[in-house]
Design a protein around this motif. Structure first.
Motif, PDB file in Angstrom:
ATOM      1  N   ALA A  64      36.177  61.998  54.194  1.00 32.34           N
ATOM      2  CA  ALA A  64      35.579  62.596  53.287  1.00 32.34           C
ATOM      3  C   ALA A  64      34.215  63.479  53.870  1.00 32.34           C
ATOM      4  N   ASP A  69      33.792  67.769  58.864  1.00 34.29           N
ATOM      5  CA  ASP A  69      33.210  69.193  58.460  1.00 34.29           C
ATOM      6  C   ASP A  69      33.921  69.839  57.812  1.00 34.29           C
ATOM      7  N   PRO A  70      33.458  70.723  56.892  1.00 38.06           N
ATOM      8  CA  PRO A  70      34.678  71.377  56.060  1.00 38.06           C
ATOM      9  C   PRO A  70      35.044  72.576  56.580  1.00 38.06           C
ATOM     10  N   VAL A  71      34.514  73.039  57.552  1.00 42.14           N
ATOM     11  CA  VAL A  71      35.265  74.348  58.295  1.00 42.14           C
ATOM     12  C   VAL A  71      35.939  73.611  59.591  1.00 42.14           C
ATOM     13  N   THR A  72      35.672  73.038  60.189  1.00 42.43           N
ATOM     14  CA  THR A  72      36.524  72.541  61.512  1.00 42.43           C
ATOM     15  C   THR A  72      37.040  71.317  61.557  1.00 42.43           C
ATOM     16  N   GLY A  73      36.779  70.465  60.424  1.00 42.86           N
ATOM     17  CA  GLY A  73      37.477  69.030  60.172  1.00 42.86           C
ATOM     18  C   GLY A  73      37.131  68.135  61.244  1.00 42.86           C
ATOM     19  N   HIS A 108      43.739  66.711  56.775  1.00 40.12           N
ATOM     20  CA  HIS A 108      43.231  67.423  55.630  1.00 40.12           C
ATOM     21  C   HIS A 108      44.052  67.214  54.332  1.00 40.12           C
ATOM     22  N   ARG A 144      42.183  64.428  52.585  1.00 38.15           N
ATOM     23  CA  ARG A 144      40.820  64.738  52.189  1.00 38.15           C
ATOM     24  C   ARG A 144      40.802  65.388  50.722  1.00 38.15           C
ATOM     25  N   GLU A 145      41.862  66.356  50.706  1.00 41.30           N
ATOM     26  CA  GLU A 145      41.928  67.165  49.457  1.00 41.30           C
ATOM     27  C   GLU A 145      42.603  66.221  48.352  1.00 41.30           C
ATOM     28  N   ALA A 205      46.728  72.643  52.631  1.00 46.77           N
ATOM     29  CA  ALA A 205      46.009  71.740  53.410  1.00 46.77           C
ATOM     30  C   ALA A 205      46.737  71.753  54.702  1.00 46.77           C
ATOM     31  N   GLU A 230      43.578  75.075  62.192  1.00 41.40           N
ATOM     32  CA  GLU A 230      42.287  74.413  62.899  1.00 41.40           C
ATOM     33  C   GLU A 230      42.858  73.858  64.292  1.00 41.40           C
TER      34      GLU A 230
END
Length: 215
Positions: free
Chosen positions: A14, A17-21, A56, A59-60, A106, A113
């Motif tokens: 959780a 990083d929301p952009v890079t993971g 990913h 996380r979602e 995702a 990414e």
């Protein structure tokens, strides 16, 4: 079904990083996520850890947590790409609908990414090493993420199959318009595409031969 993660592992996921993971956690936590195929360690210094497509998705879509003492074991990939050749319409154990759309999105964002992090020039428009070694699954993810529908028991759609060529797969749809739409979607996703004709039971059909773009 994927093995549940521990609460501590869920917190690490959780907190990515929301952009890079990119992940932050103890070495033990990060290594455990790698074993679960939810993270990968970048091959270049500083050897940071990042979410995989499965990570990913985790996380979602929160999954059932396991106790902190649960053993950590490797598991198969938690995302099943739909190639259109499955025996059941509900391939991968996930029904059509918003949940599947989130899962596909995702997975696709995770692949993009991975491209950025593992391609030498950080090119997001060119398939990465994982895609080159999983051609059928990678092409199917790109097609479904672009809004194409895989074939099923009671519906027409795309079918992705391996070919004798080690670096190419074939994509078929029942109509010429569908074939061209698949070709366009894959070109936009970084694949090289060529259209061909073939003899079928009903006469002559069209299909596309696709391979990952290298430059």
């Amino acid at each position: 079904m994927a093995k549940p993660t521990t609460p501590a592992q869920r917190r690490v996921i959780a907190g990515a990083d929301p952009v890079t993971g990119r992940l932050t956690g103890t070495e033990a936590q990060l290594t455990a996520l790698v074993r679960l195929q939810l993270a990968f360690r970048h091959p270049r210094p500083p050897h940071a850890y990042f979410l995989t497509p499965a990570g990913h998705r985790a996380r979602e879509e929160p999954e059932q947590a396991a106790p902190e003492t649960a053993p950590v074991e490797p598991v198969p990939g938690v995302f099943a790409a739909r190639t259109g050749t499955e025996d059941t319409e509900d391939a991968g154990g996930v029904a059509d609908g918003p949940a599947r759309q989130r899962e596909v999105r995702a997975a696709w964002l995770g692949l993009v990414e991975m491209r950025r992090m593992t391609n030498v020039d950080a090119d997001r428009d060119r398939p990465c090493a994982w895609e080159r070694t999983h051609l059928v699954q990678a092409a199917a993810i790109a097609l479904e993420a672009a809004g194409r529908t895989p074939a099923g028991q009671d519906r027409d759609g795309y079918r992705v199959t391996a070919t004798p060529q080690p670096d190419a797969v074939a994509v078929r749809e029942p109509t010429p318009e569908g074939v061209r739409a698949c070709a366009t979607a894959l070109e936009r996703a970084g694949w090289q595409v060529s259209e061909h004709s073939e003899r079928t039971a009903g006469g002559t059909g069209r299909y596309v031969l696709v391979s990952p773009r290298r430059g």
